[in-house]
Design a protein around this motif. Sequence first.
Motif, short mmCIF file in Angstrom:
data_model
loop_
_atom_site.label_atom_id
_atom_site.label_comp_id
_atom_site.label_asym_id
_atom_site.label_seq_id
_atom_site.Cartn_x
_atom_site.Cartn_y
_atom_site.Cartn_z
N MET A 1 0.79 -1.17 0.04
CA MET A 1 -0.18 0.26 -0.05
C MET A 1 0.84 1.24 0.10
O MET A 1 0.41 2.34 -0.69
N THR A 2 1.94 1.22 0.59
CA THR A 2 2.80 2.38 0.66
C THR A 2 3.40 2.75 -0.69
O THR A 2 3.54 3.85 -0.84
N LEU A 3 3.77 1.73 -1.40
CA LEU A 3 4.38 1.85 -2.84
C LEU A 3 3.29 2.51 -3.49
O LEU A 3 3.32 3.38 -4.51
N PHE A 4 1.96 2.22 -3.49
CA PHE A 4 0.75 2.43 -4.34
C PHE A 4 0.52 4.16 -3.90
O PHE A 4 0.41 4.96 -4.84
N ARG A 5 0.68 4.47 -2.73
CA ARG A 5 0.53 5.91 -2.35
C ARG A 5 1.53 6.53 -2.77
O ARG A 5 1.60 7.94 -3.06
N ILE A 6 2.80 6.18 -2.71
CA ILE A 6 4.10 6.89 -3.34
C ILE A 6 3.90 7.04 -4.69
O ILE A 6 4.00 8.18 -5.43
N PHE A 7 3.24 6.15 -5.34
CA PHE A 7 2.87 6.45 -6.78
C PHE A 7 2.12 7.45 -6.92
O PHE A 7 2.20 8.20 -8.04
N LEU A 8 0.95 7.46 -6.42
CA LEU A 8 -0.24 8.58 -6.72
C LEU A 8 0.48 9.75 -6.36
O LEU A 8 0.03 10.89 -6.86
N VAL A 9 1.07 10.10 -5.16
CA VAL A 9 1.60 11.48 -4.85
C VAL A 9 2.79 11.83 -5.79
O VAL A 9 2.88 12.88 -6.36
N ALA A 10 3.58 10.87 -6.50
CA ALA A 10 4.39 11.04 -7.40
C ALA A 10 3.80 11.43 -9.07
O ALA A 10 4.08 12.35 -9.51
N ALA A 11 2.82 10.70 -9.08
CA ALA A 11 2.05 11.06 -10.41
C ALA A 11 1.27 12.14 -10.36
O ALA A 11 1.23 13.00 -11.23
N LEU A 12 0.84 12.56 -9.22
CA LEU A 12 0.01 14.07 -9.14
C LEU A 12 1.03 14.92 -8.99
O LEU A 12 0.85 16.01 -9.73
N GLY A 13 2.10 15.03 -8.40
CA GLY A 13 3.21 16.01 -8.53
C GLY A 13 3.66 16.10 -10.13
O GLY A 13 3.87 17.22 -10.56
N VAL A 14 4.17 15.09 -10.78
CA VAL A 14 4.63 15.05 -11.99
C VAL A 14 3.60 15.72 -13.01
O VAL A 14 3.71 16.71 -13.94
N ILE A 15 2.30 15.25 -13.03
CA ILE A 15 1.07 15.89 -13.92
C ILE A 15 0.92 16.98 -13.48
O ILE A 15 0.70 18.13 -14.47
N THR A 16 0.97 17.67 -12.23
CA THR A 16 0.68 19.06 -11.92
C THR A 16 1.67 19.84 -12.63
O THR A 16 1.35 20.92 -13.27
N VAL A 17 2.96 19.68 -12.33
CA VAL A 17 4.04 20.42 -12.90
C VAL A 17 4.00 20.52 -14.53
O VAL A 17 4.21 21.51 -15.07
N TYR A 18 4.02 19.26 -15.03
CA TYR A 18 3.80 19.26 -16.44
C TYR A 18 2.61 19.99 -17.06
O TYR A 18 2.98 20.72 -18.04
N THR A 19 1.42 20.08 -16.35
CA THR A 19 0.38 20.69 -16.76
C THR A 19 0.54 22.05 -16.55
O THR A 19 0.27 23.03 -17.43
N ALA A 20 1.19 22.48 -15.53
CA ALA A 20 1.27 24.03 -15.48
C ALA A 20 2.51 24.64 -16.36
O ALA A 20 2.27 25.52 -17.13
N ILE A 21 3.31 23.84 -16.66
CA ILE A 21 4.39 24.19 -17.98
C ILE A 21 3.55 24.32 -19.07
O ILE A 21 3.68 25.41 -19.97
N VAL A 22 2.69 23.33 -19.55
CA VAL A 22 2.00 23.24 -20.82
C VAL A 22 1.09 24.40 -20.88
O VAL A 22 1.04 25.14 -22.00
N ILE A 23 0.26 24.88 -19.70
CA ILE A 23 -0.48 25.98 -19.64
C ILE A 23 0.29 27.23 -19.97
O ILE A 23 -0.10 28.05 -20.73
#
Length: 112
Positions: A1-23
Amino acid sequence: MTLFRIFLVAALGVITVYTAIVIANHGLNLFPAFFGDMAGMGWAGQFNLDFMFMLALSAIWTAWRNGFSAGGLGLAVVAFFGGMPFLCIYLLFLIARTGGDMRRVLLGDARA
């Protein structure tokens, strides 16, 4: 479960930064590019169509999990347009609320 939560937090961080750059570089006018690629019948359009069906699946699951209630239907709309950021936040919230019980996370309290 810990790895899954780490994945979710990492994915959220990456997509948020990437989206901000694209915008910042291209603005918020997503729909002409998204549907234009689909109309072009190329690989970018195929990917967008596949992605749109994944968004629909996420929205349908969200509505179903919440018993197709008014709140569940509202969350489904947010799921469809919110994509991965919504799903990461929603799953992290559900994991915290259910104490990590994946049956309750995936099925909802009434079905689990």
